[in-house]
Design an enzyme around this catalytic site. Structure first.
Site, PDB file in Angstrom:
ATOM      1  N   GLY A   4      10.838   3.919  28.093  1.00 46.03           N
ATOM      2  CA  GLY A   4      10.283   4.030  27.286  1.00 46.03           C
ATOM      3  C   GLY A   4       8.996   3.113  27.308  1.00 46.03           C
ATOM      4  O   GLY A   4       9.570   2.336  27.595  1.00 46.03           O
ATOM      5  N   LYS A   8       3.835   0.839  39.837  1.00 49.89           N
ATOM      6  CA  LYS A   8       4.752   0.180  40.948  1.00 49.89           C
ATOM      7  C   LYS A   8       3.459   0.240  42.914  1.00 49.89           C
ATOM      8  O   LYS A   8       4.759   0.357  43.207  1.00 49.89           O
ATOM      9  CB  LYS A   8       6.024   1.197  40.962  1.00 49.89           C
ATOM     10  CG  LYS A   8       7.408   0.932  40.283  1.00 49.89           C
ATOM     11  CD  LYS A   8       7.650   1.494  40.586  1.00 49.89           C
ATOM     12  CE  LYS A   8       8.476   2.773  39.278  1.00 49.89           C
ATOM     13  NZ  LYS A   8       8.324   3.131  37.564  1.00 49.89           N
ATOM     14  N   GLY A  33      13.153  14.311  26.747  1.00 42.43           N
ATOM     15  CA  GLY A  33      11.816  13.473  26.828  1.00 42.43           C
ATOM     16  C   GLY A  33      12.489  11.859  28.368  1.00 42.43           C
ATOM     17  O   GLY A  33      12.065  11.275  28.431  1.00 42.43           O
ATOM     18  N   LYS A  35      11.152   0.744  43.285  1.00 40.78           N
ATOM     19  CA  LYS A  35      11.903  -0.746  42.345  1.00 40.78           C
ATOM     20  C   LYS A  35      12.448  -1.413  43.413  1.00 40.78           C
ATOM     21  O   LYS A  35      13.001  -2.176  43.284  1.00 40.78           O
ATOM     22  CB  LYS A  35      12.854  -0.024  41.559  1.00 40.78           C
ATOM     23  CG  LYS A  35      11.910   0.579  40.214  1.00 40.78           C
ATOM     24  CD  LYS A  35      12.836   1.370  39.217  1.00 40.78           C
ATOM     25  CE  LYS A  35      12.060   1.963  38.153  1.00 40.78           C
ATOM     26  NZ  LYS A  35      13.603   2.491  37.482  1.00 40.78           N
ATOM     27  N   LEU A  89      13.107  -5.120  30.233  1.00 43.88           N
ATOM     28  CA  LEU A  89      14.522  -6.241  31.315  1.00 43.88           C
ATOM     29  C   LEU A  89      13.900  -7.708  31.961  1.00 43.88           C
ATOM     30  O   LEU A  89      13.490  -7.372  32.671  1.00 43.88           O
ATOM     31  CB  LEU A  89      15.357  -5.086  31.689  1.00 43.88           C
ATOM     32  CG  LEU A  89      15.739  -4.863  30.726  1.00 43.88           C
ATOM     33  CD1 LEU A  89      17.164  -2.999  31.791  1.00 43.88           C
ATOM     34  CD2 LEU A  89      16.889  -4.614  29.895  1.00 43.88           C
ATOM     35  N   GLU A  96      10.998  12.219  33.469  1.00 41.40           N
ATOM     36  CA  GLU A  96       9.686  12.938  34.615  1.00 41.40           C
ATOM     37  C   GLU A  96       9.298  14.908  33.693  1.00 41.40           C
ATOM     38  O   GLU A  96      10.233  15.134  33.785  1.00 41.40           O
ATOM     39  CB  GLU A  96       9.001  12.504  35.005  1.00 41.40           C
ATOM     40  CG  GLU A  96       9.553  11.469  35.901  1.00 41.40           C
ATOM     41  CD  GLU A  96       8.393  10.140  35.473  1.00 41.40           C
ATOM     42  OE1 GLU A  96       7.308  11.372  35.251  1.00 41.40           O
ATOM     43  OE2 GLU A  96       8.815   9.172  34.920  1.00 41.40           O
ATOM     44  N   VAL A 123       9.849  -2.933  37.402  1.00 37.26           N
ATOM     45  CA  VAL A 123      11.832  -2.731  37.741  1.00 37.26           C
ATOM     46  C   VAL A 123      12.630  -2.925  36.134  1.00 37.26           C
ATOM     47  O   VAL A 123      12.011  -3.871  35.480  1.00 37.26           O
ATOM     48  CB  VAL A 123      12.254  -3.304  38.240  1.00 37.26           C
ATOM     49  CG1 VAL A 123      13.725  -3.180  38.886  1.00 37.26           C
ATOM     50  CG2 VAL A 123      11.357  -4.209  39.931  1.00 37.26           C
ATOM     51  N   GLU A 125       6.794  -7.375  36.213  1.00 41.11           N
ATOM     52  CA  GLU A 125       7.553  -7.331  35.709  1.00 41.11           C
ATOM     53  C   GLU A 125       8.111  -5.771  35.342  1.00 41.11           C
ATOM     54  O   GLU A 125      10.241  -5.394  35.109  1.00 41.11           O
ATOM     55  CB  GLU A 125       7.973  -8.108  34.340  1.00 41.11           C
ATOM     56  CG  GLU A 125       9.542  -8.502  33.441  1.00 41.11           C
ATOM     57  CD  GLU A 125      10.203  -8.694  34.356  1.00 41.11           C
ATOM     58  OE1 GLU A 125      10.964  -8.043  35.080  1.00 41.11           O
ATOM     59  OE2 GLU A 125      11.111  -9.920  35.164  1.00 41.11           O
ATOM     60  N   ARG A 145     -11.632   8.410  32.829  1.00 44.11           N
ATOM     61  CA  ARG A 145     -13.106   9.496  32.738  1.00 44.11           C
ATOM     62  C   ARG A 145     -14.173   8.497  32.287  1.00 44.11           C
ATOM     63  O   ARG A 145     -15.121   9.314  32.307  1.00 44.11           O
ATOM     64  CB  ARG A 145     -12.291  10.456  31.364  1.00 44.11           C
ATOM     65  CG  ARG A 145     -11.972  12.143  32.167  1.00 44.11           C
ATOM     66  CD  ARG A 145     -11.760  12.900  30.656  1.00 44.11           C
ATOM     67  NE  ARG A 145     -10.487  12.022  29.768  1.00 44.11           N
ATOM     68  CZ  ARG A 145      -9.638  12.407  29.789  1.00 44.11           C
ATOM     69  NH1 ARG A 145      -8.685  12.171  30.783  1.00 44.11           N
ATOM     70  NH2 ARG A 145      -8.505  11.272  28.521  1.00 44.11           N
ATOM     71  N   ASP A 157      11.583   6.951  43.000  1.00 39.38           N
ATOM     72  CA  ASP A 157      10.741   5.787  41.229  1.00 39.38           C
ATOM     73  C   ASP A 157      11.750   5.020  42.198  1.00 39.38           C
ATOM     74  O   ASP A 157      12.413   3.883  41.700  1.00 39.38           O
ATOM     75  CB  ASP A 157      11.332   6.350  40.792  1.00 39.38           C
ATOM     76  CG  ASP A 157      10.700   6.112  39.329  1.00 39.38           C
ATOM     77  OD1 ASP A 157       9.445   5.082  40.137  1.00 39.38           O
ATOM     78  OD2 ASP A 157      11.043   5.778  38.797  1.00 39.38           O
TER      79      ASP A 157
END
Ligand code: ADP
Ligand code: ASP
Ligand code: MG
Length: 850
Positions: free
Chosen positions: A827, A611, A695, A713, A644, A698, A640, A637, A540, A709
């Site tokens: 997360g 992605k 949670g 990756k 990590l 999605e 994926v 990074e 917006r 998804d």
């Protein structure tokens, strides 16, 4: 109190050569041992009644003898000059005259009631008469225009005098034209000290002078006609009156915290300089630092008068102290030997060249003598040791006269072909680096020039005097601001200063902002990394900050932000005055990914958990790769495995010469959790709903269950490994039955148990073979597949915990027992850490010790 109008008044003092007036000997002896100070207020400190009253309070400095020199109220000199022009052009000046009169009457009433009405009205009546007298299109006598231009100071001195309490409070008012006598000199206006002292003594002889308000800017010539000290000249007036009244110190009150390292309007990062030597202040002022009139220092130097520049709007700031002591030891901020940078504009380069000049004595003398004779002032001179050419920088307005003068001086040599001629390059600015600390220091010029080179600024001419206090470079006027900012960055900023723009501050973006706040103290120390969040945007709106946004409140800046304009956002982030730029895209938008190639090509680094670029259109990905080979760096990074080190591990393997045989693993925390839990004791759909409530999925669980998804990756990793893989090439098993795929979310959730029979059957088959179900991504020479599998016993994927991601690389070096990267892979906090890691990895490439 004098109300005289010097234009019509008889000469106020005898001519210069006359013997001292008799009154002079009776003048009270000048008492310099009593603490005394001169204060000068610029127009911005006198912009309205409130400022004037505030200024009057600042004068209360505890000294017994005080002199207050005032400029006109802000904008008034411009307005008066405008009225004179209008009258000369025959235009209607009356509305402007009325507005100016009203402004002064209103201000006076706010300061002191009606007490000044009559005096102000009388001043404006005189102005009216003089404007009426101006004959349209005829030249205006210099004394006439000087009277008009200087009226602002007369008016403001009345206002200031009243604000200080007037005569009741022991304040006198002095119209500088009564005492200050000047004549045009080689370097501007020259003071007739002798005559001025004499006139001041006469003025003082009849008064008890302890506290005086004096008009800045205005003066008289030897014939008693009004004149001025030139635009911005009240600084000079202040130094002159500080000398005439023998003040111990001079404070110049203005609207910035002091003398800054560069013009703050051109360089937002300019810093305040606590101390300057007279020499440094002169150089900076001469080369265009508007905060001081260039002639201000001369009277101060003679008397070793300390000059303090302070901010009337921020009197708590310490300001800048200008004094005789060299400040070489106290070099500028961050230990830079350069104190300040300034730019002089409106110049031209004049060059005399020709083979016939080589080794010919007297060429320079002839050239500069001709310029002197033509009254052309020369800003800088440069001659290479080959003597093939001499060039100098002159005022653009004088360039043609200068060229004609030099051509005439070398007419014979030009005719004979020994000299090729004189060329003039217009639109030149001179950028000067100034500082006592530059003397004897190596590398100063190198730093300046490499800063300019980085900003792609071409240098037309360069000069450094043997005094080494000033290095000047002539550049195209169009490059001046860019050059100034780059040079400023080279001396004042950490070379690891990174201008960052954040797009899409959702959960992940906000977690990143929190991590930036936590990390900030570490960076200012050893790391020398200066991350400046300068722009933030969502779909917006956007907010652009000149210096930097505080990451802890940056999101609030989006409330009431201006509409999003990605072009301007980009331009702002790629600030030329900051060494590096980066855009962090947390938006998840395909349209934003379309911009990456352009950003990278423009040298802007890009970091993203988005992605789309890595797994989307192949041609777009190729142009991104091509752009980053030449420009900024692209790191992703967090796309994926969140935090990590997946992409990084693969890159290290390949960079060190390993050969990839295959990648296999669990790429989705959601699907990991579901199949770690799914043992037949509860229906699959019930687990999905529980994961959703926790949670882990999605909002629409089909986004996880579809396998898309995970496939994205896999494509990202395949491309990282150099394969031209796209989503169409991946065999994707969608766990959502076709009948449920197109339903609205509510309908899907209501009928989700329709998945159960098939899933139960798949589990039963696996269990019959003594195995478990896992949702795996696999890539090898002939397969690119994501879907359900029953891994062999002992397979790493059987040992994952809860939402663990698990990626195994089989390579030439790790053939049988693959290299495994495992851990929670979703997360906001871990994803943000992945992004942060990329930011630091890029910062390391330009030297930050992250
Ligand atoms: P005043 O009305 O107080 O005389 P000026 O407008 O003449 O004020 O001068 C102050 C202004 O000079 C500042 O507001 C700033 O924009 C400008 N400036 C240019 N260069 C510098 C510098 N190096 N340091 C501080 N101010 C500068
Ligand atoms: N009022 C004058 C000007 O605007 C002088 C000064 O402000 O120093 O140039
Ligand atoms: Mg000024």
């Amino acid at each position: 109190m004098s109300q005289s109008s010097p234009l019509h008044a008889p000469p106020l003092a005898p001519p210069l050569a006359a013997p001292p007036a008799a009154g002079m000997r009776q003048a009270p002896p000048v008492t310099s041992h009593v603490a005394s100070r001169t204060h000068k207020f610029g127009g911005s400190s006198l912009a309205d009644a409130a400022r004037i009253q505030h200024a009057a309070q600042l004068v209360d400095d505890g000294t017994q003898r005080r002199v207050v020199v005032v400029s006109a109220m802000h904008g008034v000199t411009d307005a008066l000059i405008g009225l004179a022009h209008q009258a000369q052009r025959g235009d209607d000046w009356l509305p402007g005259w009325q507005a100016l009169k009203q402004r002064h009457l209103d201000t006076a009433r706010a300061v002191t009631g009606a007490g000044l009405d009559a005096a102000i009205a009388a001043d404006f009546d005189t102005l009216h008469t003089r404007l009426v007298d101006i004959a349209p299109r005829a030249p205006l006598a210099p004394a006439e225009s000087a009277w008009i231009h200087g009226l602002g100071e007369v008016l403001s001195s009345r206002l200031m005098h009243a604000a200080l309490g007037g005569e009741h409070a022991g304040w006198l008012r002095l119209d500088a034209r009564e005492v200050l006598v000047v004549h045009p000199g080689e370097l501007g206006v020259a003071v007739d000290w002798e005559a001025s002292r004499r006139r001041l003594a006469a003025w003082r002889s009849t008064r008890d002078v302890r506290q005086v308000v004096v008009t800045g800017f205005v003066a008289s010539d030897a014939q008693g006609r009004p004149t001025t000290l030139g635009r911005n000249g009240s600084d000079h007036s202040a130094a002159i009156f500080a000398a005439l009244f023998e003040s111990d110190a001079l404070t110049i009150w203005t609207d910035v915290d002091g003398v800054l390292s560069a013009d703050p309007r051109l360089v937002p990062d300019a810093v305040c300089l606590p101390m300057l030597s007279y020499a440094e202040a002169c150089e900076l002022a001469y080369f265009g630092a508007k905060v001081l009139h260039p002639q201000t220092m001369a009277p101060a130097i003679q008397r070793e008068l300390p000059v303090h520049i302070r901010n009337s709007l921020n009197p708590d700031a310490p300001g800048t102290l200008i004094s005789a002591s060299s400040t070489a030891a106290s070099a500028g901020a961050s230990g830079t030997p350069v104190k300040g940078l300034s730019v002089a504009q409106g110049l031209a380069v004049l060059e005399l060249s020709g083979g016939g000049l080589i080794g010919v004595p007297g060429t320079a003398e002839r050239m500069f003598a001709s310029l002197h004779a033509a009254n052309v002032s020369v800003t800088m001179i440069s001659q290479g040791s080959s003597e093939h050419s001499i060039c100098c920088v002159v005022d653009a307005a004088q360039a043609s006269a200068a060229r004609a003068a030099v051509e005439a001086a070398f007419a014979e040599a030009i005719a004979e072909g020994q000299v090729q001629g004189v060329t003039v390059t217009p639109d030149i600015s001179v950028l000067a680096a100034v500082g006592d600390g530059m003397v004897g220091k190596t590398g100063v010029a190198a730093r300046l020039l490499s800063g300019l080179a980085q900003a792609r600024v071409n240098i037309r001419a360069i000069a450094q005097g043997a005094g080494e206090r000033n290095i000047s470079v002539a550049v195209a006027a169009a490059d001046a601001q860019r050059g100034l900012r780059a040079a400023h960055a080279a001396f004042w900023l950490s070379p690891q200063t990174l201008s960052v723009g954040l797009i899409g501050p959702g959960n992940v973006g906000q977690a990143l902002l929190r991590q930036l706040v936590q990390a900030a103290p570490r960076f200012s120390g050893d790391h020398d990394l200066d991350i400046r969040l300068r722009a933030i945007a969502n779909s917006r709106g956007m907010h652009l900050a000149d210096k930097a946004l505080d990451p802890s409140s940056a999101v609030d800046a989006l409330a009431g932000a201006e509409p999003l304009d990605l072009e301007r956002f980009t331009e702002h982030v790629r600030a030329e005055h900051l060494p590096h730029a980066m855009i962090v895209d947390c938006s998840g938008s395909d349209a934003v990914a379309d911009r990456y190639a352009d950003w990278l090509a423009a040298g802007i680094h890009v970091v993203t958990p988005n992605k789309h670029a890595g797994s989307g259109d192949w041609t777009r990905f190729q142009s991104i790769q091509a752009a980053q080979r030449r420009g900024g760096r692209f790191r992703y990074e967090a796309t994926v495995g969140a935090g990590l080190p997946v992409v990084q591990t693969l890159r290290n393997l390949l960079d060190t010469g390993d050969a990839l045989h295959g990648i296999e693993g669990i790429f989705s925390g959601t699907l990991a959790w579901l199949f770690n839990k799914f043992d037949g004791s509860r229906p699959f759909s019930e687990l999905v709903l529980e994961a959703r409530a926790l949670g882990y999925t999605e909002p629409d669980p089909r986004d996880d269950l579809s396998g898309t998804d995970v496939a994205r990756k896999l494509v990202i990793l395949a491309r990282e490994a150099g394969l031209a893989l796209s989503m169409e090439d991946v065999e994707i098993e969608n766990l959502v039955p076709p009948t449920l795929r197109d339903l609205p979310l509510d309908a899907f959730l209501a009928r989700i148990d329709e998945m159960d029979t098939d899933m139960q059957r798949r589990l039963g088959d696996a269990q019959e073979r003594g195995g478990k179900l896992r949702f795996l991504a696999c890539l090898d020479a002939d397969t690119a597949r994501v879907g359900l599998a029953v891994p062999e016993p002992g397979h790493a994927s059987l040992h994952g915990q809860l939402t663990d991601n698990l990626i195994q690389f089989r390579t030439a070096r790790y053939p049988d027992n693959p290299l495994v990267v495992q851990g929670p892979g979703a997360g906001p906090d871990v994803t943000a850490a992945g992004i942060f890691g990329d930011i630091l990895a890029i910062a390391q490439t330009f030297g930050a010790r992250a």
